[in-house]
Design an enzyme around this catalytic site. Structure first.
Site, PDB file in Angstrom:
ATOM      1  N   SER A  95       0.799  -1.102  -0.058  1.00  0.00           N
ATOM      2  CA  SER A  95       0.036  -0.153   0.210  1.00  0.00           C
ATOM      3  C   SER A  95       0.920   1.697  -0.159  1.00  0.00           C
ATOM      4  O   SER A  95       0.463   2.522  -0.154  1.00  0.00           O
ATOM      5  CB  SER A  95      -0.846   0.452   1.042  1.00  0.00           C
ATOM      6  OG  SER A  95       0.058  -0.024   2.386  1.00  0.00           O
ATOM      7  N   CYS A  96       2.105   1.378  -0.064  1.00  0.00           N
ATOM      8  CA  CYS A  96       2.820   2.671   0.596  1.00  0.00           C
ATOM      9  C   CYS A  96       4.360   1.764  -0.196  1.00  0.00           C
ATOM     10  O   CYS A  96       4.848   1.268   0.439  1.00  0.00           O
ATOM     11  CB  CYS A  96       3.287   2.287   1.837  1.00  0.00           C
ATOM     12  SG  CYS A  96       4.175   3.881   2.139  1.00  0.00           S
ATOM     13  N   GLY A  97       4.031   2.823  -1.486  1.00  0.00           N
ATOM     14  CA  GLY A  97       5.590   2.804  -2.124  1.00  0.00           C
ATOM     15  C   GLY A  97       6.864   3.482  -1.681  1.00  0.00           C
ATOM     16  O   GLY A  97       8.155   3.127  -2.151  1.00  0.00           O
ATOM     17  N   LEU A  98       6.492   4.190  -0.618  1.00  0.00           N
ATOM     18  CA  LEU A  98       7.782   5.456  -0.612  1.00  0.00           C
ATOM     19  C   LEU A  98       7.837   5.173   1.140  1.00  0.00           C
ATOM     20  O   LEU A  98       8.773   5.894   1.504  1.00  0.00           O
ATOM     21  CB  LEU A  98       7.070   6.453  -0.450  1.00  0.00           C
ATOM     22  CG  LEU A  98       6.726   7.045  -1.536  1.00  0.00           C
ATOM     23  CD1 LEU A  98       6.252   8.701  -1.558  1.00  0.00           C
ATOM     24  CD2 LEU A  98       7.814   7.237  -2.950  1.00  0.00           C
ATOM     25  N   CYS A  99       7.719   3.745   1.390  1.00  0.00           N
ATOM     26  CA  CYS A  99       7.736   3.232   2.521  1.00  0.00           C
ATOM     27  C   CYS A  99       9.837   3.006   2.907  1.00  0.00           C
ATOM     28  O   CYS A  99       9.817   2.243   2.058  1.00  0.00           O
ATOM     29  CB  CYS A  99       7.318   2.731   3.676  1.00  0.00           C
ATOM     30  SG  CYS A  99       5.518   3.087   3.373  1.00  0.00           S
TER      31      CYS A  99
END
Length: 306
Positions: free
Chosen positions: A127-131
């Site tokens: 759900s989060c490609g920037l973590c």
């Protein structure tokens, strides 16, 4: 590899009725470690399949490469002796000993390897490609392409057909109901060029961009990137990095996505549903016969459009 979906037993419960035990189809989610020249760069949770495209698109998004000729090859190397579990996640190896969850990329000679600062501090979730970014500065990567200078336009009526065309080709979503999709459409003809599905919306976009990398099609001028969900900052960034001039989403964009689209000269469209849409930036690229007729009538009569 036959690992895109799995069957699991579930209890189907409807209030006021008897519970039923049956089998359900689930979208597979497994970690993929991306290595460059043997050195680990990132781990992302993805749906197996099109892994080489995913890695190639990821490298474009991160500014490591910008042309197909810079990507030489990639090989799955996740078998025994490769370091065991990925990022602390154990995955069972099939009979041939290869988990297919580690992909090692070889760049073309002379291409600078990725900066160690790009390495993720921890694996990204679906759900989060920037973590796990080392710093926010690494997110605002400078694109090799001038998206603002792309003079392509798209017919509004044709644009409204893209979400249905996308949905009609989501074969795995039909079985699981659990995948995002991204597709490229020719902005002139409306032809569907490529479609990819994944548990992560950012992965689906990377796979589409990776398809273009392997076909040496960058920059992706004259196309529309259609996504099945919302338009996040990262999806806008990926589009800009690949030279895509138009991004359309069936749901809402974030405020940061709109800011990046505006500063990059990308046309960002949200809430593309039925016959309507919201155009947040560069609305000059979206042409509508009714609007043009009204403007023409206003100019001939000397009156302004309300």
């Amino acid at each position: 590899m036959g690992r895109i979906t799995v069957r699991r037993a579930v209890t189907k419960l409807t209030v006021g009725a008897d519970a039923v035990r049956r089998s359900d189809t689930l979208a597979v989610e497994e970690p993929l470690e991306i290595r460059v020249g043997g050195l680990s760069l990132a781990v992302t949770m993805r749906t197996p399949g099109h892994d080489v495209e995913l890695a190639a698109g990821f490298l474009v998004s991160e500014g490591v490469i910008s042309r197909g000729e810079q990507f030489r090859s990639a090989i799955h190397c996740g078998g025994p002796g490769t370091g065991g579990p990925i990022a602390g996640i154990s995955v069972g190896a099939p009979a041939d000993g290869n988990t297919y969850n580690v992909l090692d990329v070889t760049l073309a000679p002379g291409v600078r390897p990725p900066d160690p600062e790009l390495a993720r501090a921890f694996y990204t979730t679906s759900s989060c490609g920037l973590c796990g970014k080392a710093s926010i500065d690494a997110v605002e990567t400078v694109s090799a392409y001038d998206v603002a200078g792309d003079a392509i336009t798209v017919d509004a009526a044709m644009l409204t057909g893209f979400p249905d065309a996308l949905r009609a080709q989501q074969a795995v979503f039909d079985k699981t109901g659990g995948l995002h999709a991204a597709a490229l459409f020719d902005a002139v003809t409306g032809d569907l060029l490529v479609l990819r599905e994944d548990v992560g919306r950012h992965n689906a976009v990377d796979k589409v961009i990776g398809w273009a990398v392997l076909g040496d099609r960058l920059p992706l001028r004259g196309v529309v990137l259609q996504v099945s969900g919302r338009a996040s900052f990262e999806l806008v960034q990926k589009a800009v990095m690949a030279g895509i001039p138009i991004l359309a989403a069936v749901s809402a964009p974030s405020s940061l996505a709109v800011e990046l689209a505006a500063s990059s000269g990308l046309t960002l469209i949200g809430f593309l549903r039925g016959q309507s849409m919201n155009i947040y930036t560069r609305d000059d690229r979206v042409l509508d016969d009714t609007t043009q007729a009204l403007e023409a009538a206003g100019s001939h009569s000397g009156s302004a459009r309300p």
